[in-house]
Design an enzyme around this catalytic site. Structure first.
Site, PDB file in Angstrom:
ATOM      1  CG  HIS B  12      41.725   2.032  17.904  1.00 39.56           C
ATOM      2  ND1 HIS B  12      42.345   1.044  18.628  1.00 39.56           N
ATOM      3  CD2 HIS B  12      42.357   3.180  18.259  1.00 39.56           C
ATOM      4  CE1 HIS B  12      43.288   1.591  19.392  1.00 39.56           C
ATOM      5  NE2 HIS B  12      43.299   2.887  19.177  1.00 39.56           N
ATOM      6  CG  HIS B  59      42.595   4.916  23.951  1.00 39.55           C
ATOM      7  ND1 HIS B  59      42.027   3.758  23.481  1.00 39.55           N
ATOM      8  CD2 HIS B  59      43.544   5.252  23.036  1.00 39.55           C
ATOM      9  CE1 HIS B  59      42.597   3.423  22.327  1.00 39.55           C
ATOM     10  NE2 HIS B  59      43.515   4.311  22.037  1.00 39.55           N
ATOM     11  CG  HIS B 193      49.131   6.953  16.118  1.00 34.92           C
ATOM     12  ND1 HIS B 193      49.222   5.583  16.270  1.00 34.92           N
ATOM     13  CD2 HIS B 193      48.132   7.342  16.968  1.00 34.92           C
ATOM     14  CE1 HIS B 193      48.323   5.163  17.157  1.00 34.92           C
ATOM     15  NE2 HIS B 193      47.662   6.212  17.606  1.00 34.92           N
ATOM     16  CD  GLU B 240      46.745   2.583  19.860  1.00 35.87           C
ATOM     17  OE1 GLU B 240      46.177   3.251  20.734  1.00 35.87           O
ATOM     18  OE2 GLU B 240      46.502   2.730  18.641  1.00 35.87           O
TER      19      GLU B 240
HETATM   20 FE    FE Z   1      44.523   4.346  20.125  1.00 32.23          FE
END
Ligand code: FE
Ligand code: FE
Lengths: 112, 286, 286, 112
Positions: B12, B59, B193, B240
């Site tokens: 996303h 977030h 990531h 995530e």
């Molecule tokens: Fe994210």
């Protein structure tokens, strides 16, 4: 949580306690009005959130590693970086001590 | 009875929104990423969902550390969008389906999931970008939406086993809803990531490929991973993947993989996509 | 290792605060209520807690329906007080103990309790009044505090069985904390009352007496009650008994009843008080 | 939740949907500044929260049963009642159609 992963700070309760006011300030940057207020008078804005001297200094230097060390959470810090138009590659380069091009090349390399 | 047609699990990354706003989908950097979504849209045309249940992680747009839920379920008539501090393009609000939300909330609490309920909620890029990837010419999309948030901002995060169980309970809750609705599950986030620290830029292709394979056929295997394991193997934001796990849990035991793609990098992230169709009923041999 | 010395479960009626502010403790209306707390304070003098873990329900001071947690755990350095809309007397903030909060949060999430975490939190009369009853001349009280909220504002509320399990997990979390601390559990709310509707003023003495007896020796028996049963038998706000259940869960299997009192009415409420001492270890015959 | 208890509305999702804006207004009364703003200009204050006509009318009449019927939650409504110095006995009397003294006597009677 055990902090044993090199180059990595897991944002847990310990970090959260340390960084609460800093993160609260950065959370406020969701709103353009607050970003503008920060830009108009950075000292006054930081004072409002009662940052520690260490946090204030890290904000002044726009130094992401120092901000994390001072309890900053990357999700909120990203909104601070956004004020200056810094992308996550810019931030990545700053934290790893690479040029932005080298950082991007390093990312691409991992796909091969 | 509502029917869960399947799930799309997808990255996303915020930069997706800017790339779409600037029409860069066919540029060499972006094409390998955007091309993967064509097959997803073809499948959507046959799956015809009425509702998208979007399992994502806020977030720091809607939730702050003064009241940070582990699991939160939207129950609003609509969900608004803001620029998140980076001047991201904003859109009209997304339509909710509060009657379904309340049915899900009641069922989850009955099953001992201690959710927070949100009758007002701003959704961020983790919700918006997947909607735009799946319905690029339709903003708002032609489905009602039900956002479900899982905390990845601050540790402790819920355990992998808890996230899978949460997804299963969401699936049961949806399937026990009285109206005839076709429901798509969207799980957004990942894959490997890391944005922060000297290890920023970390990506782990081998780990991602393992995760994608297990999500399809053996999601329970991923519950052997602790959150700490995932940070180590997938990066701080690689956590995530728990959205994928919850989304997969909402499907039945058996799914058909319609499409999968994986590309490094998009921004700082290894971008993954899976399109999984729910088998209407257990296969005979199962 | 922290030691749980025992629990005080008590009503938290807003009018208590005004009665104390106006020095009415010895008036005929109030004396039967306030007298019960003398024995509690005597016991506290011997139990010598360092920390009070206060399990209470927010009444719409800190939480609104835009983000209403089922369970929330305070993790703030201090907790502030407001007048709640009625001009209640306010006090200096209560001192927190965030290191203990985080230990409790980590342990609870590890045990699959999906708590919200609150690093800033206003506490209402449900927290303040019990503190003032237990330490009337000491504001703030001579203990650090850790507020834990359970939703009773909006249904679905967590099930009785879930609240008891939540309390047990809180107890285990506290006992596994490394520092030498003496911990008091405070459960606040109830007993039977109803503020709203044509049934306003409803009280059920028989039900309350049954609940008080079971809380002491057989809290598990109360998990046979659904939340709907409690509303029917104890009134809409009688659901606050789930705070007592969670507080009791934090103690060991066996407790000694130091004191109990019950008085109708204080304001619209049947006021109850229990002082329970934790048995250091299981009795031999158990 | 099953609504089968006489004289009792269980505040569940159905009620919460109906009453959201009303409850949001009442929640704002935690702050004295907002209570004063309401008292200074009730119409403008209600308009800000986009109450329905039914909710607006129930507020105008200070009628607790009508406010509950319109989706009000008693915890937030109590803050509205607080503006006028109404106690829970006053509210109880209003809802049950008793005098305040009779309501108090009814409460005391249940202790015997
Ligand atoms: Fe994210
Ligand atoms: Fe109460």
């Amino acid at each position: 949580m055990v902090q044993d992963i090199p180059g990595t700070t897991i944002f847990d309760g310990h970090e959260a306690m340390k960084g609460y006011r800093l993160n609260k300030m950065c959370y406020s940057f969701n709103s353009k009005e607050n970003r503008d207020a920060f830009l108009a008078d950075e000292d006054a804005y930081c004072a409002r959130f009662e940052l520690t001297d260490v946090q204030r200094d890290a904000i002044r230097r726009r130094n992401v590693l120092a901000l994390i060390e001072a309890g900053g959470n990357i999700y909120y810090l990203a909104k601070f970086a956004g004020i200056f138009g810094l992308s996550v590659q810019d931030i990545g380069a700053q934290q790893t001590g690479m040029s932005v091009d080298d950082f991007k090349a390093m990312l691409a390399e991992q796909g091969r | 009875m509502a029917t869960i047609v399947g799930a799309v699990t997808t990255s996303h990354i915020p930069a997706i929104g800017n790339a779409m706003a600037n029409g860069l989908q066919h540029e060499p950097y972006w094409a390998p990423f955007f091309d993967g979504y064509e097959r997803a849209r073809e499948w959507l045309a046959t799956a015809r969902p009425d509702v998208a249940v979007v399992i994502y992680n806020d977030h720091g747009l809607n939730f702050f550390l003064d009241n940070l839920p582990t699991f939160a379920v939207g129950a609003a008539p609509e969900y608004s969008v803001e620029d998140e501090g980076w001047g991201l393009p904003t859109f009209p609000p997304y339509r909710g389906i509060p009657e379904l939300s309340w049915h899900v909330i009641e069922t989850l609490v009955e099953q001992d999931f201690d959710v927070a309920t949100c009758q007002e909620m701003r959704v961020d890029h983790a919700f918006v970008n997947p909607m735009r990837l799946l319905w690029p010419d339709r903003t708002p999309p032609p489905v009602a939406t039900l956002p479900i948030h899982i905390n990845t901002v601050q540790h402790p995060l819920p355990k992998t086993s808890r996230c899978l169980a949460f997804g299963r309970a969401i699936g049961q809750a949806l399937e026990s809803f009285d109206d005839e609705l076709r429901v798509l599950i969207v799980g957004t986030g990942g894959l490997s990531h890391q944005l922060d620290g000297q290890r920023a830029g970390f990506i782990n292709k081998e780990f991602d490929e393992m995760c994608m394979a297990k999500i399809i056929d053996d999601p329970g295997a991923l519950t052997a991973l602790s959150i700490h394991d995932i940070v180590k193997l997938g990066g701080t934001q690689g956590t995530e993947i728990i959205m994928w796990l919850a989304a997969r849990g909402a499907l039945g035991d058996r799914v058909d993989k319609i499409h999968g793609s994986y590309h490094i990098p998009v921004s700082n992230t290894a971008a993954g996509l899976l399109v999984l169709e729910n088998r209407a009923q257990p296969a005979l041999w199962y």
